[in-house]
Motif scaffolding. Sequence first.
Motif, mmCIF file in Angstrom:
data_model
loop_
_atom_site.group_PDB
_atom_site.id
_atom_site.type_symbol
_atom_site.label_atom_id
_atom_site.label_comp_id
_atom_site.label_asym_id
_atom_site.label_seq_id
_atom_site.Cartn_x
_atom_site.Cartn_y
_atom_site.Cartn_z
ATOM 1 N N ARG A 24 2.363 1.916 -8.796
ATOM 2 C CA ARG A 24 1.083 1.677 -8.138
ATOM 3 C C ARG A 24 0.175 0.800 -8.993
ATOM 4 N NH1 ARG A 24 -1.893 5.758 -7.977
ATOM 5 N NH2 ARG A 24 -0.661 7.458 -8.895
ATOM 6 N N LEU A 27 0.734 -2.843 -8.752
ATOM 7 C CA LEU A 27 0.222 -3.435 -7.517
ATOM 8 C C LEU A 27 -1.290 -3.309 -7.386
ATOM 9 C CD1 LEU A 27 2.905 -2.107 -4.994
ATOM 10 C CD2 LEU A 27 2.743 -4.395 -5.994
ATOM 11 N N LEU A 29 -2.858 -0.472 -6.783
ATOM 12 C CA LEU A 29 -3.099 0.469 -5.698
ATOM 13 C C LEU A 29 -3.517 1.832 -6.251
ATOM 14 C CD1 LEU A 29 -0.087 -0.177 -3.271
ATOM 15 C CD2 LEU A 29 -2.477 -0.856 -2.943
ATOM 16 N N GLU A 281 10.542 -3.020 -4.106
ATOM 17 C CA GLU A 281 10.159 -3.949 -5.171
ATOM 18 C C GLU A 281 11.280 -4.948 -5.444
ATOM 19 O OE1 GLU A 281 7.439 -3.204 -9.088
ATOM 20 O OE2 GLU A 281 9.212 -1.954 -8.873
ATOM 21 N N GLU A 287 3.934 -9.382 -4.439
ATOM 22 C CA GLU A 287 3.029 -8.248 -4.589
ATOM 23 C C GLU A 287 2.124 -8.069 -3.377
ATOM 24 O OE1 GLU A 287 0.893 -8.368 -8.237
ATOM 25 O OE2 GLU A 287 2.678 -8.042 -9.475
ATOM 26 N N GLU A 288 1.716 -9.163 -2.754
ATOM 27 C CA GLU A 288 0.861 -9.046 -1.579
ATOM 28 C C GLU A 288 1.594 -8.313 -0.454
ATOM 29 O OE1 GLU A 288 -1.694 -11.873 1.525
ATOM 30 O OE2 GLU A 288 -0.716 -12.758 -0.235
ATOM 31 N N ARG A 291 1.858 -4.573 -1.466
ATOM 32 C CA ARG A 291 0.589 -3.850 -1.295
ATOM 33 C C ARG A 291 0.337 -3.547 0.178
ATOM 34 N NH1 ARG A 291 -1.213 -7.077 -5.669
ATOM 35 N NH2 ARG A 291 -1.757 -8.767 -4.250
ATOM 36 N N CYS A 294 2.881 -0.756 1.318
ATOM 37 C CA CYS A 294 2.708 0.559 0.698
ATOM 38 C C CYS A 294 1.342 1.189 0.954
ATOM 39 C CB CYS A 294 2.953 0.459 -0.808
ATOM 40 S SG CYS A 294 4.671 0.106 -1.227
ATOM 41 N N HIS A 295 0.412 0.388 1.446
ATOM 42 C CA HIS A 295 -0.913 0.953 1.672
ATOM 43 C C HIS A 295 -1.700 0.267 2.779
ATOM 44 C CE1 HIS A 295 -5.247 1.543 1.003
ATOM 45 N NE2 HIS A 295 -4.908 2.756 0.588
ATOM 46 N N ASP A 296 -1.931 -1.037 2.649
ATOM 47 C CA ASP A 296 -2.953 -1.705 3.452
ATOM 48 C C ASP A 296 -2.656 -1.719 4.950
ATOM 49 O OD1 ASP A 296 -4.107 -2.132 1.005
ATOM 50 O OD2 ASP A 296 -3.720 -4.292 0.949
#
Length: 304
Positions: A24, A27, A29, A281, A287-288, A291, A294-296
């Motif tokens: 995390r 990234l 996060l 990964e 990375e965008e 991210r 995994c979250h956004d």
Amino acid sequence: MNDHRTAPATSAVPAEPEAIRLFRERLGLAGLIDVHTHFMPERVLHKVWNYFDTNGPLIGDLAWPITYRKEEAERTALLREFGVRSFTSMLYPHKPGMAVWLNAWAADFAGRTPDCLHTATLFPEQGVETYVRAAVEAGARVFKAHVQVGAYDPADELLDGAWGLLADAGIPVVIHCGSGPAPGKHTGPGPVARVLARHPRLRLIIAHMGMPEYEEFAGLAERYGEVRLDTTMAFTDFTERFMPFPPRALPRIAALGDRVLLGSDFPNIPYPYVQQLHALERLELGEEWLRAVCHDNAARLFGL
């Protein structure tokens, strides 16, 4: 299937939360959002575990040890220790008459578990639209449909009103409709395509990236702007042994980066949780993209 048995997975090691924290941090996060985790009544979950332990017909000949065979409170605590800020209680009926009481349990679980997205389920039966509406009015934020286990056609006319209701409400449905790990009578992209032809605004989240029909389900996501894919078990060493993701399709998954969501199948996975993250990964899609996955993307979808 051919004999693609794997060695039993080791239990989660003490270093796993630290490994996930480092993931995390790379990234930037503060947390993860996992749209495909299983919480259900204990006696139901134990029957699910027994199915895996005894290699039920939908598992085939895979060795599938349950890595996180723990009590409910321990499982929720472990997800929090992993930095999962929101998760789901994916549960599903395999016969008529189950969905209403499963939904009642899930509503109670969500009430006492604030970081769990209130989850509900459905089955093609008389009254399904009524109890789906009741679940929506009670605050359900995501539904689970399991075409393989339920052995039903998602395009069954009995479900048509429920799909329309969920499309109008904008409530996502995580649907296991791919033919992995073993095909069912109504799995594959065809039945889902028929549902989407009638309800193009339905927010379907295709579980497991639609394995093994990865490319066909990616095609549905490309065609329908509200269709999404979850990563559950895809790209991991375990899955790559028997249902590998075709490298030629990775550019399409990269292009769909705003509609791919992290899923894990926790606790019913035959390896440590961190392996799902490292598998994503290793795709080297940037990375965008990571991210967002995994979250956004989930944060935006669920307004978190």
